[in-house]
Enzyme design. Structure first.
Site: not given
Length: 483
Positions: A18-19, A26, A43, A162
């Site tokens: 996903l990232g 992730t 993660k 964040d």
């Protein structure tokens, strides 16, 4: 190297990345030991000699904080582990920050497992060109404030630090979720410690860049995020004035809502709305109305329904005594007395300087009426009653608010009578710059409907606003619709 199909701890089968960034990955994975097998998010943090020690501390802190959170709009903590079976536990992560780093030497990956929330991040939707309406953004704000109330009122408080579009997931039922607590701060453990600067440029407030985050820091990030959603422009790319993001010329929204957002993005934290609960109360209060919720009749009569002492039969009064008389009535002693309890509550939410001004100048009733009158004009616009909306706008005594209201109404005008009335109302503004802004909004409308000659006439009266006649004509050309 991690790859799709690989199983971690003989349990979490990786499906899709996903990232990825700077030693972090992730993954969407399947928990094969769940019954039935369930999609989860894993993660992963790669441990290597080049990584910053603070990266590991932040990752472990995220796991610790998430383990203690229980909120339906925050992905639930499920597991924490290290790949290859080498010891890494939440208990170990709470050890002294000055412990020997060699204790974790040889651990290739740390893993954090959470619930999977199906949906797209708001950043993905922005990148796809999806526009967000004012009502949608307002609802996002309310939902996120309710999450922040829960986090900030924990003991100790939890600060996200964040908030930004990429960390907000729009679920399948249009519910907003707050994710990625990688920058989270447990306030109790932060006291007296050396701070790690976290956050994202454009969204993080000044004090957070100095390592002094407070609950109002999350409110600033929320405000910057709302601006991005409304304008489609990242806040870091918008101009600033005195360190405050300037956005109102990029979007047409209810001026009250814009004012509320401006209260979130004040550079100095002491000038912001200080708590999520206060921000939610302000957003939901009568000072920021929801135009789509009220009909024309309700827009006007709501003054009497919600505020004892404001009188009744406001719709009839508009015709019988005119708006000038209505203002006098609303500022009468009876209205003043009826508002005392609300005044106390309103003043209680101000800082000391604001309190002193209101109490000394006795300005509360007048300001409240001006804001409600503006809301009536916007509600009438929403209902398609443009002529009545402009009539109400004419009664607003403050040049800047009258100008902003005209600018909000202008894009909806469709007939010669309506835009001529709008021009006449704009001309009643005494401040030149505010008058020019209002007339420029009318010029844009005239150009859009093909009334080029009338647009030229108006620009000639305010050509100094554009920087001269030539630039005024150039502005008209820019306003022409694309073929």
């Amino acid at each position: 190297m991690l790859s799709a199909g690989q199983a971690l701890r003989d349990r979490y089968q990786l499906q899709q990345k996903l990232g990825q960034n700077a030693g972090r990955q992730t993954w969407l994975a399947t928990d094969t030991q769940a019954s039935p097998p369930t999609d989860v998010v894993v993660k992963l943090l790669a441990f290597n000699p080049q990584m910053q020690w603070d990266d590991l501390k932040l990752f472990q802190r995220e796991a610790q904080v998430l383990k203690n959170l229980n909120h339906p709009r925050i992905p639930k903590y499920l597991d924490y582990f290290s790949v290859d079976g080498v010891g890494a536990s939440l208990e170990a992560s709470s050890a002294d920050n000055n412990s020997d780093q060699s204790n974790v030497t040889g651990l290739p990956w740390f893993g954090l497992v959470q619930d999977y929330i199906p949906g797209d991040s708001l950043k993905q939707l922005l990148e796809q060109g999806k526009p967000f309406s004012e009502n949608q953004v307002r609802q996002f704000a309310e939902d996120l404030l309710k999450i922040l109330i829960n986090l900030h009122e924990l003991s100790p408080p939890v600060l996200h630090r964040d908030i930004k579009p990429s960390n907000l997931i729009l679920g399948k039922k249009n519910q907003i979720y707050l994710v990625d607590f990688g920058a989270v701060q447990d306030k109790a453990k932060a006291e007296g410690a050396t701070f790690t600067v976290v956050g994202t440029s454009g969204y993080a407030p000044p004090e957070q860049l100095w390592g002094k985050a407070v609950p109002a820091s999350d409110l600033y990030a929320l405000g910057a995020t709302l601006i991005h959603l409304l304008t489609g422009i990242p806040p870091a790319e918008l101009p600033q004035q005195r360190m405050r993001i300037k956005f109102q010329d990029k979007v047409q929204i209810n001026p009250n809502f814009a004012h509320w957002i401006n209260q979130l993005i004040q550079p100095a934290p002491e000038k912001r709305l200080s708590t999520a609960r206060q921000a939610l109360s302000s957003l939901q209060s009568g000072f920021i109305d929801h135009p789509s919720k009220f009909s024309v009749q309700e827009s006007i009569s709501r003054l009497s329904d919600t505020d004892s002492g404001y009188g009744c039969g406001c719709l009839a009064l508009l015709g019988l005594i005119g708006l000038g008389g209505l203002i006098s009535l609303f500022l009468s002693n009876a209205a003043h007395q009826a508002k005392q309890s609300e005044t106390k509550q309103y003043v209680g939410e101000m800082n000391r300087a604001q309190q002193a001004y209101v109490l000394e100048k006795n300005a509360f009733i007048e300001n409240a009426f001006i804001e409600r009158t503006q809301a009536i004009a916007l509600n009438l616009t929403d209902a398609g009653e443009y002529t009545q909306a402009l009539t109400v706008t004419r009664s607003i005594p403050h040049d800047s608010i009258r100008s902003n209201t005209i600018q909000a109404i202008a894009p909806y005008l469709t007939t010669v009578t309506e835009y001529e009335q709008g021009i006449q109302v704009a001309k009643t503004i005494t401040d030149y710059e505010q008058k020019a802004k209002a007339l420029d909004a009318m010029v844009r409308r005239l150009v859009a409907i093909g009334e080029h000659k009338r647009a030229v006439q108006i620009t000639e009266t305010i050509q100094l606003y554009y920087g001269g006649k030539d630039k005024a004509m150039a502005a008209i050309e820019r306003y022409k619709p694309s073929p």
